[in-house]
Design a protein around this motif. Structure first.
Motif, PDB file in Angstrom:
ATOM      1  N   GLU A  65     -21.271  13.595  43.617  1.00 33.71           N
ATOM      2  CA  GLU A  65     -20.219  12.612  43.880  1.00 33.71           C
ATOM      3  C   GLU A  65     -19.282  12.514  42.684  1.00 33.71           C
ATOM      4  O   GLU A  65     -19.720  12.533  41.530  1.00 33.71           O
ATOM      5  CB  GLU A  65     -20.844  11.236  44.146  1.00 33.71           C
ATOM      6  CG  GLU A  65     -19.838  10.101  44.281  1.00 33.71           C
ATOM      7  CD  GLU A  65     -20.483   8.720  44.284  1.00 33.71           C
ATOM      8  OE1 GLU A  65     -19.831   7.760  44.720  1.00 33.71           O
ATOM      9  OE2 GLU A  65     -21.643   8.607  43.836  1.00 33.71           O
ATOM     10  N   THR A 108     -12.049  13.004  45.594  1.00 35.87           N
ATOM     11  CA  THR A 108     -13.468  12.748  45.865  1.00 35.87           C
ATOM     12  C   THR A 108     -13.984  13.606  47.012  1.00 35.87           C
ATOM     13  O   THR A 108     -15.111  14.121  46.958  1.00 35.87           O
ATOM     14  CB  THR A 108     -13.708  11.256  46.162  1.00 35.87           C
ATOM     15  OG1 THR A 108     -12.882  10.842  47.261  1.00 35.87           O
ATOM     16  CG2 THR A 108     -13.376  10.398  44.955  1.00 35.87           C
ATOM     17  N   THR A 117     -23.650  12.479  39.685  1.00 36.71           N
ATOM     18  CA  THR A 117     -22.407  11.724  39.797  1.00 36.71           C
ATOM     19  C   THR A 117     -21.543  11.961  38.570  1.00 36.71           C
ATOM     20  O   THR A 117     -22.026  11.897  37.439  1.00 36.71           O
ATOM     21  CB  THR A 117     -22.693  10.216  39.926  1.00 36.71           C
ATOM     22  OG1 THR A 117     -23.437   9.978  41.123  1.00 36.71           O
ATOM     23  CG2 THR A 117     -21.402   9.416  39.975  1.00 36.71           C
ATOM     24  N   ALA A 120     -16.741  16.652  46.651  1.00 39.84           N
ATOM     25  CA  ALA A 120     -17.979  16.586  47.433  1.00 39.84           C
ATOM     26  C   ALA A 120     -18.160  17.846  48.270  1.00 39.84           C
ATOM     27  O   ALA A 120     -19.283  18.367  48.401  1.00 39.84           O
ATOM     28  CB  ALA A 120     -17.967  15.346  48.322  1.00 39.84           C
TER      29      ALA A 120
END
Length: 412
Positions: A56, A45, A26, A49
């Protein structure tokens, strides 16, 4: 001087960041309130991804008020530090000089090279090493009601003096007989809007002489600009003492006919009622200078994006930077009214404002590029300075007191 001693790390990558597994994870990215729309956040985002399966990008929105102290605490912690940080360009030097950000000089070519906004890159470069790159610039210009100008018999201003007079005359004329009408919106709690009016007249906060900063608010040209500002606060706007909450959505005063002029960034144009645009009632212009037809120097708002020294996922964070500076997101920033960090996409800035955005940025200027500026002169201090002017206090006395404050703070 701001201190982030805990930013050092015994195990680092070549760029000075803590070692982490670059495969999946992340990436925490701090962005400031009002910078990225919900649409642009979702775009980032999803693009990240797709490009990095199993990983993430987590975007966390921060408030401008108190951000320097919050960053000071968070960036110094190996456990609490975000990976990527949006930082206002007036605060960039505060953190690039104390080890808070990783050296990312080697990424310049792949992120945009010479097309990246030069002044923003310069503000983030220390001793030949670059620690942040421009996310976006907020070119400031003027939105005005063409119908109100026409009905009041006021010509589009060509000089900063005519601009001042247009606001005062429009307020006096109140051509639509609106209740409590204001010629323009200008508030002491909007320092960058106020600075744009002042900079166009040659106002300076401070200059460097003999290796020291010397306050210039009480210099003759700055005093003349401040005196003009005080008259505008008193006779050309009803919003000089508007609240910070009111200023955050000031375009509503333009939309409901309560004011005829705004100083705003390109994204403000997307918040003006479409009906006004469709009816041809909105005009845009660069804030003029003292020379007819020549744009004045306005404040170049905007932000840089940096990789934190204490990032737990530095290599993955660099992949997020690739997404941020790719064509898709840069064009989306432009569509939302910002001048994107990569000026190759500046022509995509939405609407009529896009036609003047590049010229405005070229003529823009920043506040003193001092590490102490971001610590000592946040919104609170500038709001107090401009509020004293708005309330009618003696301009020269206020300016001299502010110079003393500048000299003490910037030369620590």
């Amino acid at each position: 001087m701001l201190s982030l001693a805990a930013c050092s790390s015994t195990e680092t990558t070549g760029s000075g960041s803590p070692v982490a597994d670059a495969s999946t994870g992340t990436v925490r990215m701090w962005v400031m309130e009002g910078s990225l729309s919900a649409e642009s956040q979702t775009f980032l985002t999803e693009e990240f991804a797709a490009a990095n399966p199993g990983s993430e990008l987590k975007i966390e929105v921060q408030q401008w008020d108190g951000i320097v102290s919050k960053l000071q605490t968070s960036l110094a912690s190996k456990n609490e530090s975000p990976d990527l940080v949006e930082i206002g360009n007036t605060q960039t030097a505060t953190f690039t000089t104390v080890g808070a950000f990783a050296d990312i000089t080697d990424l310049k070519a792949q992120l945009g090279g010479e097309d990246l906004i030069p002044s923003f890159v310069d503000a983030a470069t220390v001793d030949g090493k670059t620690y942040a790159y421009p996310l976006y610039a907020g070119a400031r210009g003027v939105y005005y009601r063409t119908d109100l100008f026409e009905n009041a018999g006021i010509a589009v201003p060509q000089t900063i003096e005519q601009f001042h007079d247009a606001a005062v005359d429009l307020q006096t004329a109140n051509p639509d007989a609106a209740a409590d009408f204001s010629g323009m919106y200008l508030a002491a709690v909007d320092p960058h809007g106020v600075e744009s009016y002042l900079f166009a007249q040659g106002f300076e906060y401070a200059t460097q002489k003999g290796g020291e900063w010397v306050g210039q608010a009480s210099a003759p040209q700055s005093l003349e600009a401040l005196t003009s500002l005080q008259d505008l606060f008193q006779n050309g706007t009803k919003y000089a003492l508007d609240s910070q909450a009111g200023q955050k959505s000031f375009e509503r005063y333009f939309n409901d006919g309560s004011t005829g002029m705004l100083i705003g960034t390109g994204n403000i144009g997307t918040k003006i009622d479409q009906a006004l645009w469709d009816e041809g009632k909105v005009g845009v212009l660069a804030i003029p200078s003292t020379e007819p037809g020549v744009p004045g120097a306005t404040f170049a708002g905007g932000s840089n994006i940096a990789l934190a020294t204490n990032s737990q996922n530095p290599e993955l964070a660099k992949k997020a930077l690739d997404v941020i500076f790719a064509e898709g997101f840069q064009k989306l920033l432009a569509e939302e009214g910002w001048v994107p960090g990569n000026t190759a996409y500046a022509a995509d800035v939405a609407g009529p404002f896009g036609q003047i955005a590049g010229e405005i940025i070229t003529n823009s200027k920043l506040t003193p590029n001092s590490a102490e500026w971001g610590v000592a002169f946040g919104s609170t201090q500038l709001n107090e300075f401009f509020t004293r002017i708005a309330k009618g206090e003696d301009v020269e006395a206020v300016a001299k007191a502010f110079d003393d404050q500048l000299n003490a703070a910037l030369n620590k």
